[in-house]
Scaffold this motif. Structure first.
Motif, PDB file in Angstrom:
ATOM      1  N   SER A 278       0.817  -1.211   0.000  1.00  0.00           N
ATOM      2  CA  SER A 278       0.000   0.000   0.000  1.00  0.00           C
ATOM      3  C   SER A 278       0.855   1.267   0.000  1.00  0.00           C
ATOM      4  CB  SER A 278      -0.930   0.007   1.215  1.00  0.00           C
ATOM      5  OG  SER A 278      -0.180   0.100   2.424  1.00  0.00           O
ATOM      6  N   GLN A 279       2.084   1.172   0.501  1.00  0.00           N
ATOM      7  CA  GLN A 279       2.942   2.345   0.599  1.00  0.00           C
ATOM      8  C   GLN A 279       3.978   2.438  -0.525  1.00  0.00           C
ATOM      9  OE1 GLN A 279       4.713   2.771   4.510  1.00  0.00           O
ATOM     10  NE2 GLN A 279       2.977   1.785   5.500  1.00  0.00           N
ATOM     11  N   SER A 280       4.068   1.404  -1.366  1.00  0.00           N
ATOM     12  CA  SER A 280       5.133   1.378  -2.371  1.00  0.00           C
ATOM     13  C   SER A 280       4.719   2.108  -3.634  1.00  0.00           C
ATOM     14  CB  SER A 280       5.492  -0.071  -2.714  1.00  0.00           C
ATOM     15  OG  SER A 280       4.391  -0.749  -3.282  1.00  0.00           O
ATOM     16  N   SER A 281       5.706   2.713  -4.282  1.00  0.00           N
ATOM     17  CA  SER A 281       5.474   3.450  -5.520  1.00  0.00           C
ATOM     18  C   SER A 281       5.825   2.632  -6.757  1.00  0.00           C
ATOM     19  CB  SER A 281       6.302   4.733  -5.525  1.00  0.00           C
ATOM     20  OG  SER A 281       7.691   4.438  -5.374  1.00  0.00           O
ATOM     21  N   GLY A 282       6.409   1.473  -6.563  1.00  0.00           N
ATOM     22  CA  GLY A 282       6.797   0.613  -7.676  1.00  0.00           C
ATOM     23  C   GLY A 282       7.399  -0.665  -7.139  1.00  0.00           C
ATOM     24  N   LYS A 283       7.855  -1.519  -8.045  1.00  0.00           N
ATOM     25  CA  LYS A 283       8.375  -2.833  -7.636  1.00  0.00           C
ATOM     26  C   LYS A 283       9.623  -2.712  -6.778  1.00  0.00           C
ATOM     27  CE  LYS A 283      10.353  -5.516 -10.620  1.00  0.00           C
ATOM     28  NZ  LYS A 283      10.585  -6.394 -11.770  1.00  0.00           N
ATOM     29  N   ASP A 284      10.575  -1.894  -7.193  1.00  0.00           N
ATOM     30  CA  ASP A 284      11.814  -1.734  -6.422  1.00  0.00           C
ATOM     31  C   ASP A 284      11.528  -1.187  -5.023  1.00  0.00           C
ATOM     32  OD1 ASP A 284      13.221  -2.675  -8.565  1.00  0.00           O
ATOM     33  OD2 ASP A 284      13.806  -0.691  -9.311  1.00  0.00           O
ATOM     34  N   ASP A 285      10.615  -0.249  -4.963  1.00  0.00           N
ATOM     35  CA  ASP A 285      10.240   0.320  -3.668  1.00  0.00           C
ATOM     36  C   ASP A 285       9.538  -0.724  -2.805  1.00  0.00           C
ATOM     37  OD1 ASP A 285      10.018   2.402  -1.775  1.00  0.00           O
ATOM     38  OD2 ASP A 285       7.962   2.804  -2.400  1.00  0.00           O
ATOM     39  N   PHE A 286       8.752  -1.577  -3.454  1.00  0.00           N
ATOM     40  CA  PHE A 286       8.061  -2.674  -2.759  1.00  0.00           C
ATOM     41  C   PHE A 286       9.079  -3.632  -2.142  1.00  0.00           C
ATOM     42  CE2 PHE A 286       5.605  -6.825  -3.343  1.00  0.00           C
ATOM     43  CZ  PHE A 286       4.893  -6.671  -2.159  1.00  0.00           C
ATOM     44  N   VAL A 287      10.098  -4.003  -2.928  1.00  0.00           N
ATOM     45  CA  VAL A 287      11.147  -4.910  -2.439  1.00  0.00           C
ATOM     46  C   VAL A 287      11.880  -4.284  -1.246  1.00  0.00           C
ATOM     47  CG1 VAL A 287      13.337  -6.028  -3.026  1.00  0.00           C
ATOM     48  CG2 VAL A 287      11.452  -6.032  -4.671  1.00  0.00           C
ATOM     49  N   THR A 288      12.181  -2.991  -1.343  1.00  0.00           N
ATOM     50  CA  THR A 288      12.891  -2.292  -0.263  1.00  0.00           C
ATOM     51  C   THR A 288      12.056  -2.262   1.014  1.00  0.00           C
ATOM     52  OG1 THR A 288      14.050  -0.897  -1.859  1.00  0.00           O
ATOM     53  CG2 THR A 288      13.950  -0.113   0.415  1.00  0.00           C
ATOM     54  N   LYS A 289      10.784  -1.967   0.869  1.00  0.00           N
ATOM     55  CA  LYS A 289       9.914  -1.890   2.051  1.00  0.00           C
ATOM     56  C   LYS A 289       9.714  -3.261   2.693  1.00  0.00           C
ATOM     57  CE  LYS A 289       7.353   2.395   1.307  1.00  0.00           C
ATOM     58  NZ  LYS A 289       8.437   3.048   0.594  1.00  0.00           N
ATOM     59  N   LEU A 290       9.717  -4.311   1.887  1.00  0.00           N
ATOM     60  CA  LEU A 290       9.616  -5.659   2.447  1.00  0.00           C
ATOM     61  C   LEU A 290      10.876  -6.013   3.241  1.00  0.00           C
ATOM     62  CD1 LEU A 290       7.975  -7.675  -0.486  1.00  0.00           C
ATOM     63  CD2 LEU A 290       6.956  -7.169   1.739  1.00  0.00           C
ATOM     64  N   LYS A 291      12.041  -5.631   2.723  1.00  0.00           N
ATOM     65  CA  LYS A 291      13.291  -5.908   3.440  1.00  0.00           C
ATOM     66  C   LYS A 291      13.313  -5.197   4.787  1.00  0.00           C
ATOM     67  CE  LYS A 291      16.582  -7.200  -0.165  1.00  0.00           C
ATOM     68  NZ  LYS A 291      16.872  -8.506   0.496  1.00  0.00           N
ATOM     69  N   GLU A 292      12.735  -3.992   4.832  1.00  0.00           N
ATOM     70  CA  GLU A 292      12.650  -3.279   6.104  1.00  0.00           C
ATOM     71  C   GLU A 292      11.801  -4.041   7.117  1.00  0.00           C
ATOM     72  OE1 GLU A 292      11.027   0.452   4.977  1.00  0.00           O
ATOM     73  OE2 GLU A 292      12.889   1.207   4.048  1.00  0.00           O
ATOM     74  N   ARG A 293      10.915  -4.896   6.607  1.00  0.00           N
ATOM     75  CA  ARG A 293      10.054  -5.707   7.474  1.00  0.00           C
ATOM     76  C   ARG A 293      10.578  -7.133   7.609  1.00  0.00           C
ATOM     77  NH1 ARG A 293       7.599  -1.694   5.055  1.00  0.00           N
ATOM     78  NH2 ARG A 293       5.716  -0.701   5.917  1.00  0.00           N
ATOM     79  N   ASN A 294      11.846  -7.337   7.219  1.00  0.00           N
ATOM     80  CA  ASN A 294      12.541  -8.631   7.336  1.00  0.00           C
ATOM     81  C   ASN A 294      11.902  -9.705   6.456  1.00  0.00           C
ATOM     82  OD1 ASN A 294      14.766 -10.006   8.306  1.00  0.00           O
ATOM     83  ND2 ASN A 294      13.721 -10.810  10.114  1.00  0.00           N
ATOM     84  N   ILE A 295      11.461  -9.297   5.267  1.00  0.00           N
ATOM     85  CA  ILE A 295      10.881 -10.225   4.297  1.00  0.00           C
ATOM     86  C   ILE A 295      11.657 -10.103   2.991  1.00  0.00           C
ATOM     87  CG2 ILE A 295       8.843 -10.767   2.894  1.00  0.00           C
ATOM     88  CD1 ILE A 295       7.091  -9.861   5.164  1.00  0.00           C
ATOM     89  N   ASP A 296      12.061 -11.245   2.437  1.00  0.00           N
ATOM     90  CA  ASP A 296      12.645 -11.284   1.098  1.00  0.00           C
ATOM     91  C   ASP A 296      11.564 -11.733   0.131  1.00  0.00           C
ATOM     92  OD1 ASP A 296      15.514 -10.605   1.006  1.00  0.00           O
ATOM     93  OD2 ASP A 296      15.718 -12.206   2.482  1.00  0.00           O
TER      94      ASP A 296
END
Length: 430
Positions: A278-296
């Motif tokens: 919901s907070q991501s602006s694109g795929k790369d941003d989505f991947v980055t935000k998931l890593k911040e939540r300890n998810i690959d």
């Protein structure tokens, strides 16, 4: 020093495995017994196999006459080629194979140098040598050699819950690293499919493939493991699950699939993925935000670059989940539509073109003049042009009065068709 003994049926296979190391300059032959070694140091695999057969012409009933042994000193034990050869010959003497034909190879393809020995467990009469308590005897012999030559004692590597899982180091013992990775992933993570299993292994540069086939009329179903680089390219000879341990077998992994079904709770992972999306602006941003939540997140792509698979590896819950398990909005199709959106062409409604009908006077000359000027082609020319170009706009120039326009009423047209059918039915009765 660790000794590993494999008992098999293929003498040529064992000689070929070691011979290729030598011929590719990743090893060398240190010595042999009753086997002729070429002067140039190269491995003539066919000639060696023939030498072995000269000393054991009768195989008898022994189905697995080949012993393939590796001796692995501690990495801190720096041994010369002569030291390695002395250890190998003394080890074989104590094991009861000192008079057998054998070849000693040194492998140098990894930083930790070690030796391999190929020999046979049948004598010249075809009788099998004593193999009772072979592994226990081997362990006792290596302990004696460690004490005699002041070598580091072999210690079994202990894996604790805090032991980190790291990527494969190409300069280290690849087989041991793959085995440890597979063991720790199986112990710690929960997964329900091969895709989810491989998503976790891939984070540490390991891949697992299924192997199905038939051998001598019997079906087999197994697993094969690969060490890879960061791009997924294989960097070493693949390992059958049986070479790593029972924990890596297909039966063991299938058992983990079943047990995981009762233990997995998707809710925590789903909340974090939904929040990141919901907070991501694109795929790369989505991947980055998931890593911040300890998810690959692991995406799988077609050759055209479309996402056809996605798996989320949650390191907090130690769970791997395909996107569809979290919900349709997290499936591969949904994420592909979101991240690979293509702008759709705007559809323009066809407009009717009105062409003045020429007056009866001088029709032929005016038509010819208009055609030669190139401003108003004839209806026939227009049809031909549309057909050739593949354009399916059926508005015909000069005949637009016969096309459905704003005056076309679908309700009236439907009523007219019903009345025509009714009249036809009345005529049929009479």
């Amino acid at each position: 020093m660790v000794a590993k003994i494999s008992i098999g049926s293929s003498l040529y296979g064992a000689l070929c495995y070691n011979g290729e190391k030598v011929n590719k300059e990743n090893g060398r032959i240190l010595g042999s017994n009753k086997i002729i070694i070429p002067v140039d140091g190269k491995a003539d695999i066919g000639q060696m196999a023939e030498n072995f057969r000269l000393f054991m012409p009768k195989m008898g009933k022994t189905k697995k006459p080949v012993l393939h042994i590796s001796l692995n000193p501690h990495p801190d034990d720096r041994l010369s080629d002569q030291d390695f050869e002395i250890l190998a010959r003394e080890y074989l003497d104590k094991l009861g194979f000192g008079e057998q034909p054998y070849v000693i190879y040194k492998h140098e393809d990894i930083d930790r140098h070690h030796i391999h020995i190929v020999t046979v467990n049948v004598n010249e009469e075809g009788k099998r040598l004593n193999q009772d308590f072979l592994y226990q005897r081997s362990k006792k012999i290596t302990t004696e050699l460690e004490e005699k030559y002041n070598l580091h004692k072999a210690q079994r590597e202990k894996i604790s819950p805090d032991t980190p899982i790291t990527k494969i180091d190409p300069t280290g013992d690849i087989k041991r690293q793959v085995a440890n990775t597979v063991k720790m992933v199986g112990m710690r993570y929960k997964f329900q499919s091969m895709g989810e299993y491989n998503a976790i292994l891939g984070l540490y540069n390991v891949r697992c493939d299924t192997a199905d086939g038939r051998v001598n009329g019997r079906e087999y179903h197994g697993l094969v493991y690969f060490a890879t680089d960061d791009n997924g390219n294989t960097i070493a000879t693949p390992f059958k699950a049986s070479r790593l341990g029972k924990f890596a077998s297909r039966t063991a992994i299938a058992g983990r699939f079943e047990r995981a079904k009762e233990k997995i709770d998707v809710a925590p992972t789903k909340r974090k993925v939904a929040d990141a999306l919901s907070q991501s602006s694109g795929k790369d941003d989505f991947v980055t935000k998931l890593k911040e939540r300890n998810i690959d997140v692991v995406f799988r792509y077609t050759d055209e670059g479309c996402i056809y698979g996605v798996t989320f590896v949650d390191h907090d819950t130690m769970t791997a989940l395909n996107g569809s398990r979290l919900g349709k909005e997290f499936s591969a199709n949904a994420l592909n539509a979101r991240f690979n959106q293509q702008p759709q062409p705007t559809e323009v409604a066809p407009t009717a073109t009105v062409v003045p009908i020429p007056t009866p006077t001088n029709t032929t000359s005016e038509s010819q003049s208009t055609s030669s000027a190139g401003t108003a082609p004839s209806p026939t020319q227009s049809q031909s042009a549309h057909s050739d170009s593949g354009d399916y706009d059926f508005t015909l120039l000069g005949l637009d009065l016969f096309q459905p326009g704003q005056s076309f009423n679908p309700d009236e047209e439907e009523f007219r068709r019903r009345m025509q059918k009714k009249k036809k039915g009345i005529r049929r009765r009479f």
